[in-house]
Design a protein around this motif. Sequence first.
Motif, PDB file in Angstrom:
ATOM      1  N   ILE A 144      39.690  49.261  43.576  1.00 12.59           N
ATOM      2  CA  ILE A 144      39.424  49.778  44.928  1.00 12.59           C
ATOM      3  C   ILE A 144      40.457  50.868  45.198  1.00 12.59           C
ATOM      4  N   GLY A 145      39.999  52.089  45.312  1.00 14.62           N
ATOM      5  CA  GLY A 145      40.918  53.218  45.425  1.00 14.62           C
ATOM      6  C   GLY A 145      41.351  53.482  46.855  1.00 14.62           C
ATOM      7  N   ALA A 146      42.198  54.532  46.993  1.00 14.49           N
ATOM      8  CA  ALA A 146      42.773  54.867  48.297  1.00 14.49           C
ATOM      9  C   ALA A 146      41.732  55.413  49.271  1.00 14.49           C
ATOM     10  N   GLU A 147      40.507  55.683  48.775  1.00 13.04           N
ATOM     11  CA  GLU A 147      39.460  56.141  49.694  1.00 13.04           C
ATOM     12  C   GLU A 147      38.962  55.001  50.587  1.00 13.04           C
ATOM     13  N   PHE A 148      39.384  53.766  50.243  1.00 16.84           N
ATOM     14  CA  PHE A 148      39.023  52.619  51.079  1.00 16.84           C
ATOM     15  C   PHE A 148      40.265  52.090  51.778  1.00 16.84           C
ATOM     16  N   GLN A 149      40.075  51.627  53.004  1.00 13.71           N
ATOM     17  CA  GLN A 149      41.183  50.932  53.666  1.00 13.71           C
ATOM     18  C   GLN A 149      40.739  49.519  54.020  1.00 13.71           C
ATOM     19  N   THR A 150      41.699  48.614  53.982  1.00 11.29           N
ATOM     20  CA  THR A 150      41.397  47.222  54.321  1.00 11.29           C
ATOM     21  C   THR A 150      41.073  47.157  55.803  1.00 11.29           C
ATOM     22  N   SER A 151      39.952  46.539  56.157  1.00 10.07           N
ATOM     23  CA  SER A 151      39.669  46.448  57.590  1.00 10.07           C
ATOM     24  C   SER A 151      39.745  45.012  58.101  1.00 10.07           C
ATOM     25  N   GLU A 152      39.509  44.049  57.254  1.00 12.11           N
ATOM     26  CA  GLU A 152      39.654  42.648  57.695  1.00 12.11           C
ATOM     27  C   GLU A 152      40.194  41.830  56.535  1.00 12.11           C
ATOM     28  N   VAL A 153      41.120  40.946  56.844  1.00 13.21           N
ATOM     29  CA  VAL A 153      41.633  40.020  55.828  1.00 13.21           C
ATOM     30  C   VAL A 153      41.425  38.609  56.350  1.00 13.21           C
ATOM     31  N   GLY A 154      40.499  37.905  55.755  1.00 16.22           N
ATOM     32  CA  GLY A 154      40.230  36.536  56.204  1.00 16.22           C
ATOM     33  C   GLY A 154      41.344  35.600  55.782  1.00 16.22           C
ATOM     34  N   ALA A 155      41.443  34.485  56.480  1.00 22.40           N
ATOM     35  CA  ALA A 155      42.443  33.466  56.126  1.00 22.40           C
ATOM     36  C   ALA A 155      42.033  32.774  54.827  1.00 22.40           C
ATOM     37  N   TRP A 156      43.024  32.310  54.087  1.00 24.43           N
ATOM     38  CA  TRP A 156      42.712  31.502  52.909  1.00 24.43           C
ATOM     39  C   TRP A 156      42.033  30.220  53.366  1.00 24.43           C
ATOM     40  N   GLN A 157      40.988  29.860  52.638  1.00 21.74           N
ATOM     41  CA  GLN A 157      40.259  28.631  52.961  1.00 21.74           C
ATOM     42  C   GLN A 157      40.160  27.801  51.701  1.00 21.74           C
ATOM     43  N   GLN A 158      39.951  26.518  51.902  1.00 24.46           N
ATOM     44  CA  GLN A 158      39.798  25.642  50.747  1.00 24.46           C
ATOM     45  C   GLN A 158      38.345  25.199  50.653  1.00 24.46           C
ATOM     46  N   ALA A 159      37.735  25.441  49.487  1.00 22.51           N
ATOM     47  CA  ALA A 159      36.348  25.011  49.290  1.00 22.51           C
ATOM     48  C   ALA A 159      36.308  23.506  49.068  1.00 22.51           C
ATOM     49  N   GLU A 160      35.091  22.950  49.140  1.00 25.00           N
ATOM     50  CA  GLU A 160      34.966  21.488  49.000  1.00 25.00           C
ATOM     51  C   GLU A 160      35.465  21.014  47.626  1.00 25.00           C
ATOM     52  N   ASN A 161      35.433  21.896  46.635  1.00 30.29           N
ATOM     53  CA  ASN A 161      35.927  21.497  45.305  1.00 30.29           C
ATOM     54  C   ASN A 161      37.416  21.820  45.111  1.00 30.29           C
ATOM     55  N   GLY A 162      38.066  22.192  46.204  1.00 25.99           N
ATOM     56  CA  GLY A 162      39.519  22.386  46.138  1.00 25.99           C
ATOM     57  C   GLY A 162      39.947  23.812  45.838  1.00 25.99           C
ATOM     58  N   VAL A 163      38.995  24.679  45.469  1.00 25.28           N
ATOM     59  CA  VAL A 163      39.350  26.063  45.126  1.00 25.28           C
ATOM     60  C   VAL A 163      39.655  26.841  46.413  1.00 25.28           C
ATOM     61  N   ARG A 164      40.718  27.646  46.360  1.00 28.97           N
ATOM     62  CA  ARG A 164      41.079  28.468  47.520  1.00 28.97           C
ATOM     63  C   ARG A 164      40.413  29.833  47.430  1.00 28.97           C
ATOM     64  N   TYR A 165      39.981  30.355  48.547  1.00 30.83           N
ATOM     65  CA  TYR A 165      39.350  31.673  48.562  1.00 30.83           C
ATOM     66  C   TYR A 165      39.554  32.309  49.933  1.00 30.83           C
ATOM     67  N   ARG A 166      39.444  33.636  49.963  1.00 32.43           N
ATOM     68  CA  ARG A 166      39.471  34.345  51.243  1.00 32.43           C
ATOM     69  C   ARG A 166      38.587  35.581  51.121  1.00 32.43           C
ATOM     70  N   ILE A 167      38.177  36.092  52.264  1.00 27.41           N
ATOM     71  CA  ILE A 167      37.232  37.217  52.260  1.00 27.41           C
ATOM     72  C   ILE A 167      37.902  38.444  52.869  1.00 27.41           C
ATOM     73  N   LEU A 168      37.858  39.551  52.122  1.00 28.24           N
ATOM     74  CA  LEU A 168      38.434  40.808  52.597  1.00 28.24           C
ATOM     75  C   LEU A 168      37.329  41.841  52.778  1.00 28.24           C
ATOM     76  N   THR A 169      37.534  42.688  53.751  1.00 29.10           N
ATOM     77  CA  THR A 169      36.577  43.760  53.987  1.00 29.10           C
ATOM     78  C   THR A 169      37.310  45.092  53.901  1.00 29.10           C
ATOM     79  N   TYR A 170      36.719  46.023  53.183  1.00 28.39           N
ATOM     80  CA  TYR A 170      37.275  47.374  53.060  1.00 28.39           C
ATOM     81  C   TYR A 170      36.235  48.377  53.547  1.00 28.39           C
ATOM     82  N   ARG A 171      36.720  49.377  54.256  1.00 26.34           N
ATOM     83  CA  ARG A 171      35.812  50.442  54.697  1.00 26.34           C
ATOM     84  C   ARG A 171      36.276  51.776  54.154  1.00 26.34           C
ATOM     85  N   ARG A 172      35.321  52.648  53.894  1.00 26.99           N
ATOM     86  CA  ARG A 172      35.678  53.988  53.437  1.00 26.99           C
ATOM     87  C   ARG A 172      36.406  54.723  54.554  1.00 26.99           C
ATOM     88  N   ARG A 173      37.509  55.397  54.217  1.00 28.01           N
ATOM     89  CA  ARG A 173      38.293  56.125  55.228  1.00 28.01           C
ATOM     90  C   ARG A 173      37.495  57.280  55.800  1.00 28.01           C
TER      91      ARG A 173
END
Length: 157
Positions: A128-157
């Motif tokens: 993901i290059g500098a033409e994108f900026q982070t617009s949302e950073v979701g909190a880390w969550q734990q899935a039912e099987n114990g795996v951690r994940y989070r959702i990030l959103t990037y938008r074109r500048r």
Amino acid sequence: MIWAQAHHRVIGRNNDLPWHLREDLKHFRTTTAGDAVVMGRRQWESLPEKVRPLPGRRNVVLTRDPDYQAPGAELAANLEQALALVADEDAWICGGGQVYDEAIDHADLLVVTEIDLSVEGDTYAPQIGAEFQTSEVGAWQQAENGVRYRILTYRRR
Ligand SMILES: NC(=O)c1ccc[n+]([C@@H]2O[C@H](COP(=O)([O-])OP(=O)(O)OC[C@H]3O[C@@H](n4cnc5c(N)ncnc54)[C@H](OP(=O)(O)O)[C@@H]3O)[C@@H](O)[C@H]2O)c1
């Protein structure tokens, strides 16, 4: 574009996902619902038959094989043709690795699930290059099987 990646941007192995994460499949379903989805022939073939075509969405499959059959999907012979087919609607590029690499220059939004796992892979998400900026950073969550994940959103500048 929408994808899920483990450490080191791994997104696939042996034409499949290297993890099971029900929560992320649900996130993919709800995010793309009602929109068009554009994917490579290999990603199409990796879909389980019961969700091929992905229900409730216009499915567009990229292939250079003019004889390829993808019942329930529209075929496109190149990226330009695929993007022209969905030009008047919201559309998601949904893989796999080859198609993400080719399409990122056309994307204005990236929705990326980061999965806190180290797994072997043979397919990678694009840088993901500098033409994108982070617009949302979701909190880390734990899935039912114990795996951690989070959702990030990037938008074109
Ligand atoms: N983690 C995630 O979020 C995620 C999402 C999607 C996929 N994946 C994984 O990614 C892997 C599949 O990715 P991949 O890179 O192997 O394959 P892919 O990108 O799904 O498909 C590649 C194929 O698409 C066609 N294609 C690509 N670019 C084209 C173009 N410009 N014009 C016409 N046709 C084009 C070609 O088909 P022909 O050979 O038929 O010409 C090519 O062989 C799997 O492991 C899958 O599970 C992961």
